[in-house]
Write an enzyme that holds these catalytic residues in place. Structure first.
Site, short mmCIF file in Angstrom:
data_model
loop_
_atom_site.label_atom_id
_atom_site.label_comp_id
_atom_site.label_asym_id
_atom_site.label_seq_id
_atom_site.Cartn_x
_atom_site.Cartn_y
_atom_site.Cartn_z
N GLU A 1 0.85 -1.19 0.00
CA GLU A 1 0.00 0.00 0.00
C GLU A 1 0.89 1.25 0.00
O GLU A 1 2.01 1.22 0.52
CB GLU A 1 -0.91 -0.06 1.24
N ASP B 1 -3.23 5.49 6.55
CA ASP B 1 -3.74 6.76 7.05
C ASP B 1 -4.73 6.46 8.18
O ASP B 1 -4.32 6.18 9.30
CB ASP B 1 -4.37 7.50 5.87
P1 IMP Z 1 -6.91 4.89 4.84
O1 IMP Z 1 -7.97 3.91 4.51
O2 IMP Z 1 -7.45 6.14 5.47
O3 IMP Z 1 -5.75 4.32 5.63
O4 IMP Z 1 -6.38 5.49 3.49
C1 IMP Z 1 -5.62 4.86 2.61
C2 IMP Z 1 -5.77 5.53 1.27
O5 IMP Z 1 -6.13 6.91 1.35
C3 IMP Z 1 -4.45 5.50 0.57
O6 IMP Z 1 -4.30 4.32 -0.16
C4 IMP Z 1 -4.52 6.72 -0.31
O7 IMP Z 1 -5.15 6.39 -1.51
C5 IMP Z 1 -5.40 7.69 0.43
N1 IMP Z 1 -4.61 8.70 1.17
C6 IMP Z 1 -4.48 8.82 2.49
N2 IMP Z 1 -3.68 9.85 2.81
C7 IMP Z 1 -3.28 10.39 1.64
C8 IMP Z 1 -2.41 11.48 1.30
O8 IMP Z 1 -1.80 12.18 2.13
N3 IMP Z 1 -2.25 11.71 -0.03
C9 IMP Z 1 -2.85 10.98 -1.00
N4 IMP Z 1 -3.67 9.95 -0.72
C10 IMP Z 1 -3.88 9.66 0.59
#
Ligand code: IMP
Length: 180
Positions: free
Chosen positions: A101, A105
């Site tokens: 990945e 985040d």
């Molecule tokens: P999570 O499900 O919130 O952990 O997010 C994961 C996904 O969110 C990543 O695979 C990215 O596609 C997107 N994402 C999270 N933070 C960022 C960032 O700072 N820049 C660009 N995409 C992000």
């Protein structure tokens, strides 16, 4: 979306630092699975560039597949819901799977993918995330390989996008949007 040229980019991680870190992660994976094969699963689209650099540094027998999920839309906030939009082409039963990945985040995406992949009975399931933003975590996820822990900033480049732009930047940059 504001005109792209009004947006401000500040380099957070230079290409040389990323290259070195990817090499170290590849060496760790090659050591951890010495004598075995690994099956890499990239989460589209953001992980594509990290994965393509990583796989070429791994000195093991490898195979490759991709999954896609819907997460961020055209803005910077996640909807909080994860939906599988592309499933794997082949079974992972009995394989050493490494889920690749771009960024960890809130943890919602990897938590969801980890759960569905575990049900398919891989031999092992590990997670490699190039970036980790621990301040934003909502769901706990343990990443076995992490490139860089970064502050709570929106970043683009090296595969990461804002509304599909900036994936081609060689450095990872903090994005500040210009005023409309
Ligand atoms: P999570 O499900 O919130 O952990 O997010 C994961 C996904 O969110 C990543 O695979 C990215 O596609 C997107 N994402 C999270 N933070 C960022 C960032 O700072 N820049 C660009 N995409 C992000």
């Amino acid at each position: 979306m504001p005109a792209r040229n009004r947006n401000h980019l500040k380099v957070l991680l230079r290409r040389t630092a990323i290259e070195r870190r990817v090499q170290v992660i590849a060496r760790e994976i090659s050591r951890d699975f010495r004598g075995e094969s690994v099956h890499l699963i990239g989460v589209l689209k953001g992980a594509a560039i990290f994965l393509s650099d990583l796989i070429r540094q791994i000195s093991l027998d490898t195979s490759l597949d991709f999954m896609a999920v819907s997460s961020y839309g055209k803005n910077k906030e996640t909807s909080g819901q994860v939906r599988l939009t592309k499933d794997l082409d082949t079974s992972i039963q009995g394989l050493n799977v490494i889920l690749i990945e771009d960024i960890l985040d809130t943890g919602l995406t990897l938590n969801y993918l980890q759960r569905i992949l575990q049900q398919r009975r891989p031999k092992t399931l590990r997670i490699a995330a190039l970036l980790d933003k621990p301040e934003r975590r909502i769901q706990a996820v343990h990443a076995d390989y992490v490139g860089f822990t970064i502050p709570n900033e929106f970043v683009v480049g090296y595969g990461l996008d804002y509304a599909e732009h900036y994936r081609n930047l060689k450095d990872i940059c903090i994005l500040k949007l210009g005023k409309e």
